[in-house]
Design a protein around this motif. Sequence first.
Motif, PDB file in Angstrom:
ATOM      1  N   TRP A 189      -0.883   8.240  -7.373  1.00 30.57           N
ATOM      2  CA  TRP A 189      -0.589   9.566  -7.091  1.00 30.57           C
ATOM      3  C   TRP A 189      -1.284  10.290  -6.082  1.00 30.57           C
ATOM      4  O   TRP A 189      -0.572  10.908  -5.136  1.00 30.57           O
ATOM      5  CB  TRP A 189      -0.135  10.378  -8.300  1.00 30.57           C
ATOM      6  N   CYS A 190      -2.528  10.350  -6.330  1.00 28.68           N
ATOM      7  CA  CYS A 190      -3.330  11.317  -5.445  1.00 28.68           C
ATOM      8  C   CYS A 190      -3.154  10.704  -3.844  1.00 28.68           C
ATOM      9  O   CYS A 190      -3.186  11.341  -3.113  1.00 28.68           O
ATOM     10  CB  CYS A 190      -4.865  11.208  -5.901  1.00 28.68           C
ATOM     11  N   TYR A 191      -3.109   9.139  -3.672  1.00 25.70           N
ATOM     12  CA  TYR A 191      -2.816   8.800  -2.346  1.00 25.70           C
ATOM     13  C   TYR A 191      -1.634   8.941  -1.698  1.00 25.70           C
ATOM     14  O   TYR A 191      -1.629   9.416  -0.549  1.00 25.70           O
ATOM     15  CB  TYR A 191      -3.231   7.259  -2.400  1.00 25.70           C
ATOM     16  N   PHE A 192      -0.712   8.792  -2.398  1.00 29.01           N
ATOM     17  CA  PHE A 192       0.676   9.344  -1.983  1.00 29.01           C
ATOM     18  C   PHE A 192       0.506  11.030  -1.686  1.00 29.01           C
ATOM     19  O   PHE A 192       1.446  10.986  -0.774  1.00 29.01           O
ATOM     20  CB  PHE A 192       1.718   9.231  -2.800  1.00 29.01           C
ATOM     21  N   ASP A 193       0.189  11.566  -2.428  1.00 25.61           N
ATOM     22  CA  ASP A 193       0.178  13.076  -2.242  1.00 25.61           C
ATOM     23  C   ASP A 193      -0.770  13.426  -1.010  1.00 25.61           C
ATOM     24  O   ASP A 193      -0.380  14.371  -0.186  1.00 25.61           O
ATOM     25  CB  ASP A 193      -0.738  13.976  -3.404  1.00 25.61           C
ATOM     26  N   LYS A 194      -1.841  12.823  -0.630  1.00 23.60           N
ATOM     27  CA  LYS A 194      -2.477  12.892   0.595  1.00 23.60           C
ATOM     28  C   LYS A 194      -1.691  12.667   1.782  1.00 23.60           C
ATOM     29  O   LYS A 194      -1.730  13.298   2.876  1.00 23.60           O
ATOM     30  CB  LYS A 194      -3.873  12.181   0.776  1.00 23.60           C
ATOM     31  N   THR A 246       0.808  -1.327  -0.007  1.00 24.04           N
ATOM     32  CA  THR A 246      -0.007  -0.041   0.100  1.00 24.04           C
ATOM     33  C   THR A 246       0.913   1.214  -0.021  1.00 24.04           C
ATOM     34  O   THR A 246       2.187   1.025   0.164  1.00 24.04           O
ATOM     35  CB  THR A 246      -0.978  -0.009   1.192  1.00 24.04           C
ATOM     36  N   CYS A 247       0.460   2.327  -0.215  1.00 29.01           N
ATOM     37  CA  CYS A 247       1.013   3.552  -0.326  1.00 29.01           C
ATOM     38  C   CYS A 247       1.722   3.657   1.046  1.00 29.01           C
ATOM     39  O   CYS A 247       2.833   4.371   1.281  1.00 29.01           O
ATOM     40  CB  CYS A 247      -0.050   4.830  -0.883  1.00 29.01           C
ATOM     41  N   ASP A 256       2.451  13.501   6.150  1.00 31.47           N
ATOM     42  CA  ASP A 256       2.622  12.902   7.391  1.00 31.47           C
ATOM     43  C   ASP A 256       4.296  12.183   7.450  1.00 31.47           C
ATOM     44  O   ASP A 256       4.532  11.721   8.409  1.00 31.47           O
ATOM     45  CB  ASP A 256       1.759  11.580   7.517  1.00 31.47           C
ATOM     46  N   TYR A 257       4.925  12.369   6.493  1.00 30.71           N
ATOM     47  CA  TYR A 257       6.268  11.781   6.284  1.00 30.71           C
ATOM     48  C   TYR A 257       7.220  12.988   5.731  1.00 30.71           C
ATOM     49  O   TYR A 257       7.853  12.746   4.545  1.00 30.71           O
ATOM     50  CB  TYR A 257       6.154  10.594   5.394  1.00 30.71           C
ATOM     51  N   PRO A 258       7.309  14.061   6.340  1.00 30.50           N
ATOM     52  CA  PRO A 258       8.062  15.198   5.696  1.00 30.50           C
ATOM     53  C   PRO A 258       9.502  14.901   5.618  1.00 30.50           C
ATOM     54  O   PRO A 258      10.179  15.431   5.017  1.00 30.50           O
ATOM     55  CB  PRO A 258       7.783  16.209   6.760  1.00 30.50           C
TER      56      PRO A 258
END
Length: 260
Positions: free
Chosen positions: A47-52, A20-21, A56-58
Amino acid sequence: MSYSSLHNHSMYSLLDGYATCEEYLKRAKEIGLKAFCITEHGNAYSWCYFDKLKKDYPEVKMLYGVEFYECFDRNDRNKDTKYFHLVAIARNERGRVALNELITLSELHGKYYRPRVTIHDMAPYADDLIITSACLASKLSREPDYVKCIEYVKEYKSIFPHFYLELQAHGNNEDQEEYNRKILQLARYTETKWIITTDSHAATKEDLYYQGRLVQIAHDSETMSESYNDCYLMSEEEIHAVLDKQIGINAVNIGLANTN
């Protein structure tokens, strides 16, 4: 030194990737990656899921790419040379939009077994993309004539100013080991930078078992028909454990540094 993982497939590389992403980004943070790039097979579904999730993972820079199905001619219907793999990564926002346009082109005007593009389709977007030579399904891997491979590398470089040759950290695979040596030889002969990837299809080594079941479903087979040995998100130490004995620690260090 940490590295950037530039070739990865999530569950959105349908019936091929398993992670999963969020599993990928958690793993990327755990092993201290500088950046993580998602490169699904011919699509941008994830892509949209990773972008959201990326907020949380800066610690991990999120990059977006595609593993395209390259062909010589989108109108050609030769099943023996129907496509090859080629990775493209967005350098900037223009590059991200370019990948969307190329995906659309491949689906609507290049579909034959898979959605296909040519390097000439990609050429107008070249300044905004990073291109890597991909895996054992690449044009360089499938071409047995070494002189022809040199010609292909020169052609890639003439079109793409940000082109890299790609070695992959997979052990116990004679074909991959031979190809890694070939890529390193090509890199030195053509004075081309090389990178190292893991072509991940799972976040952890343990998850490769389940990823293998997806491949069995995809191929309607009781046994594994493809080898994905070590195709998970590896730490720098794990990459060294596989590749140092194949190509030497210095070549590994250079390849990892180039990913950044």
